[in-house]
Scaffold this active site. Structure first.
Site, PDB file in Angstrom:
ATOM      1  N   GLU A 183       0.820  -1.224   0.000  1.00 38.43           N
ATOM      2  CA  GLU A 183       0.000   0.000   0.000  1.00 38.43           C
ATOM      3  C   GLU A 183       0.851   1.271   0.000  1.00 38.43           C
ATOM      4  O   GLU A 183       0.652   2.171   0.809  1.00 38.43           O
ATOM      5  CB  GLU A 183      -0.979  -0.054   1.188  1.00 38.43           C
ATOM      6  CG  GLU A 183      -1.893  -1.264   1.105  1.00 38.43           C
ATOM      7  CD  GLU A 183      -2.740  -1.512   2.353  1.00 38.43           C
ATOM      8  OE1 GLU A 183      -2.714  -0.684   3.265  1.00 38.43           O
ATOM      9  OE2 GLU A 183      -3.415  -2.560   2.394  1.00 38.43           O
ATOM     10  N   GLU A 299      -5.296 -11.022  -1.570  1.00 37.84           N
ATOM     11  CA  GLU A 299      -6.108 -10.897  -0.347  1.00 37.84           C
ATOM     12  C   GLU A 299      -7.606 -10.912  -0.661  1.00 37.84           C
ATOM     13  O   GLU A 299      -8.376 -10.126  -0.109  1.00 37.84           O
ATOM     14  CB  GLU A 299      -5.771  -9.589   0.396  1.00 37.84           C
ATOM     15  CG  GLU A 299      -4.295  -9.378   0.662  1.00 37.84           C
ATOM     16  CD  GLU A 299      -3.977  -8.135   1.486  1.00 37.84           C
ATOM     17  OE1 GLU A 299      -4.895  -7.516   2.058  1.00 37.84           O
ATOM     18  OE2 GLU A 299      -2.791  -7.785   1.551  1.00 37.84           O
TER      19      GLU A 299
HETATM   20  O1  9MR Z   1      -6.747  -8.728   8.297  1.00 40.67           O
HETATM   21  C1  9MR Z   1      -5.870  -7.837   8.960  1.00 40.67           C
HETATM   22  C2  9MR Z   1      -6.478  -7.425  10.291  1.00 40.67           C
HETATM   23  O2  9MR Z   1      -6.544  -8.533  11.171  1.00 40.67           O
HETATM   24  C3  9MR Z   1      -5.664  -6.299  10.892  1.00 40.67           C
HETATM   25  O3  9MR Z   1      -6.312  -5.818  12.070  1.00 40.67           O
HETATM   26  C4  9MR Z   1      -5.503  -5.188   9.884  1.00 40.67           C
HETATM   27  C5  9MR Z   1      -4.678  -4.046  10.435  1.00 40.67           C
HETATM   28  O4  9MR Z   1      -4.519  -3.046   9.532  1.00 40.67           O
HETATM   29  O5  9MR Z   1      -4.871  -5.682   8.715  1.00 40.67           O
HETATM   30  C6  9MR Z   1      -5.649  -6.628   8.071  1.00 40.67           C
HETATM   31  O6  9MR Z   1      -5.007  -7.045   6.874  1.00 40.67           O
HETATM   32  C7  9MR Z   1      -4.810  -6.049   5.883  1.00 40.67           C
HETATM   33  C8  9MR Z   1      -3.577  -6.442   5.093  1.00 40.67           C
HETATM   34  O7  9MR Z   1      -2.478  -6.627   5.942  1.00 40.67           O
HETATM   35  C9  9MR Z   1      -3.248  -5.400   4.045  1.00 40.67           C
HETATM   36  N1  9MR Z   1      -4.380  -5.162   3.189  1.00 40.67           N
HETATM   37  C10 9MR Z   1      -5.643  -4.867   3.860  1.00 40.67           C
HETATM   38  C11 9MR Z   1      -5.949  -5.972   4.872  1.00 40.67           C
HETATM   39  C12 9MR Z   1      -7.311  -5.732   5.503  1.00 40.67           C
HETATM   40  O8  9MR Z   1      -7.312  -4.561   6.247  1.00 40.67           O
END
Ligand code: 9MR
Length: 398
Positions: A183, A299
Site C-alpha cells: 500500500e 487478499e
Molecule cells: O486482516 C488484517 C487485520 O486482522 C488487521 O487488524 C488489519 C490491520 O490493519 O490488517 C488486516 O489485513 C490487511 C492487510 O495486511 C493489508 N491489506 C488490507 C488488509 C485488511 O485490512
C-alpha cells in the site's frame, strides 16, 4: 471433519496439479474396479479441494493469523479450522504475524512466535508461504512512529535494513513470495491524490527526498537475504486499470530501470458489492506481466452490506460468487499469475466486520459451510487446463 488422505501428515509435500487430478482419477478408477470385482471397499476417493484442483503451478492460498489460530496446533489432533486450512490451501499468508507491530514490538525485541507457528504448520501440511509485509504505513509499533518524528534518513534506513535482514533472513528459503512493500500509493480520493504515501509511512517520511531510492533498497536487502523469493509490490484498489495502478506501473518501470529486484505485482482483491467490478483486471495483470513481472491475487474477499437480520439476499450471494469467479478468471487467464489467495476463508475470522458495516465476505460461513463462492472457485479451478487457461465464464448474472 475427516481429512482427505495426503493432507496434514508429517512431512507431506503434496504435488497438486495436474498430477493430483490424475492421481485422484486413478484412485477412483481402482476403487471402481475393486467394487466391480466384488471386493468390499470402505474408502472413497478424496473429495476435490481448491488445492487439489488448481491447474499448472498456481498456488491457492489463505491468510491465517498464526498467533490466534495456530499456536495450539497439534499435528495428531488439528482443530476443524486447521483441517480445512490444510486440506483446501497450499499457500499461507501471515495475516498479521510478520507485520512490524507483531514481529518487532520493541527496538531490541523480535517476537517470532506467531510466524514460527505458521511456518511449522505450512511445513507439516506441504504448504508454501507468502511473506507479508516489510514496508507499510500501517501496523507499525509505537516506537517506530514516535522515532520517525525525529529520525534522519540514515537512522530510518538503518532500522529498516536491520529489520528486513533479520525477518527475511530468518525464513530465507521458506518464503516463495514476499509482499515486500504494501500500500505504497494513495488513492484518487485521498488528500493529495494519487502519490506515494510519504507522509503516512514513517520510513518514506524520514527519507522523503528520495523515497523511491529507499523502496528500491528494501527490495535489494530482501533479495540479498532470500535470492529465490519472488518480490512483490501489493495494494488494494489495484485490480483494474486506474490512476493508482497507472502510478504503480510507472513505479515498477522506474524500479526495474534502476535494476531493482522487483518481481511481482499483487492486487489484493478486497471487493465490496457496493461497487461495480472493474472488468479491466485481466488487462491490468497483462500489462504488468508484459513488464516481465509475476502477478497475483493476494487478499481476495467480497463484502456486502447486510440487512437487519444480518443475512445476505440470494442475489447478493450469487453476485459474490460471480465476483470471486471474475478475480480467479483474471488470474487463470494470465500465465504469469502465480497465486490466488483469500484473506481468510471463514466469516468468523474475517477482518471485515471490525472495519466496515458489512460482512459475509469470505467463502465459508462461520460454521465452515461452503458458500456458492467456494463452489465457483472449485469449479473454475477444475475446469482450468494447465498452462494458459482461458475458459468460458460460468454464466452467472453479469
Ligand atoms: O486482516 C488484517 C487485520 O486482522 C488487521 O487488524 C488489519 C490491520 O490493519 O490488517 C488486516 O489485513 C490487511 C492487510 O495486511 C493489508 N491489506 C488490507 C488488509 C485488511 O485490512
Amino acid at each position: 471433519m475427516a481429512l482427505p488422505p495426503g493432507f496434514a501428515q508429517e512431512g507431506t509435500t503434496m504435488s497438486h496439479s495436474p498430477s493430483t487430478k490424475r492421481a485422484v482419477a486413478v484412485a477412483a478408477a481402482s476403487l471402481t474396479a475393486l467394487a466391480l470385482s466384488g471386493t468390499a471397499v470402505q474408502a472413497a476417493a478424496p473429495d476435490p479441494t481448491l488445492r487439489s484442483e488448481a491447474p499448472r503451478d498456481l498456488k491457492i492460498g489463505s491468510a491465517v493469523w498464526g498467533q490466534r489460530d495456530l499456536l495450539d496446533h497439534d499435528r495428531k489432533n488439528p482443530t476443524e479450522f486447521q483441517q480445512i486450512l490444510a486440506a483446501e490451501f497450499d499457500s499461507l499468508t501471515p495475516e498479521n504475524d510478520m507485520k512490524w507491530a507483531e514481529i518487532h514490538p520493541e527496538p531490541d525485541v523480535y517476537d517470532f512466535s506467531g510466524a514460527d507457528a505458521l511456518m511449522e504448520f505450512a511445513q507439516a501440511n506441504g504448504q508454501e508461504v507468502r511473506g507479508h509485509t516489510l514496508l507499510w504505513h500501517s501496523q507499525n509499533p509505537d516506537w517506530v512512529t514516535e522515532a520517525a518524528e525525529t529520525w534522519t534518513c540514515d537512522e530510518a534506513r538503518d532500522v529498516l535494513e536491520d529489520h528486513v535482514r533479520t525477518v527475511v533472513g530468518r525464513y530465507a528459503g521458506d518464503i516463495y513470495e514476499w509482499d515486500v512493500a504494501n500500500e505504497l500509493i494513495q488513492d484518487e480520493w485521498d488528500a493529495g491524490g494519487v502519490q506515494l504515501r510519504t507522509e503516512a509511512n514513517p520510513f518514506l517520511k524520514s527519507c522523503s527526498e528520495d523515497p523511491v531510492g529507499l523502496i528500491g533498497d528494501v527490495f535489494r536487502w530482501t533479495h540479498e537475504e532470500d535470492p529465490d523469493s519472488v518480490l512483490f509490490l501489493n495494494d488494494y484498489n489495484a485490480e483494474g486499470i486506474n490512476a493508482k495502478t497507472d502510478a504503480y506501473y510507472a513505479l515498477a518501470q522506474e524500479l526495474l530501470a534502476d535494476g531493482v529486484p522487483l518481481h511481482g505485482f499483487g492486487a489484493q482483491g478486497h471487493l465490496s458489492l457496493q461497487y461495480g467490478f472493474d472488468e479491466s483486471m485481466q488487462a491490468n495483470f497483462e500489462r504488468f506481466a508484459d513488464l516481465g513481472l509475476k502477478v497475483a491475487v493476494t487478499e481476495a474477499d467480497v463484502r456486502m452490506p447486510l440487512g437487519e437480520d444480518g443475512e445476505p439476499t440470494p442475489e447478493q450471494i450469487a453476485l459474490q460468487a460471480e465476483r470471486y469467479d471474475k478475480m480467479l478468471q483474471a488470474c487463470l487467464n494470465v500465465a504469469s499469475c502465480t497465486s490466488f489467495t483469500v484473506w481468510g476463508f471463514d466469516d468468523g475470522r474475517s477482518w471485515v466486520p471490525d472495519v466496515f458495516p458489512e460482512g459475509y465476505a469470505t467463502i465459508m460461513t462461520e460454521d465452515y459451510e461452503k458458500k456458492p463462492a467456494y463452489d465457483v472457485l472449485l469449479e473454475g479451478l477444475t475446469d482450468a487446463t494447465p498452462g494458459k487457461s482461458p475458459r468460458t465464464p460460468p454464466g452467472l448474472n453479469t
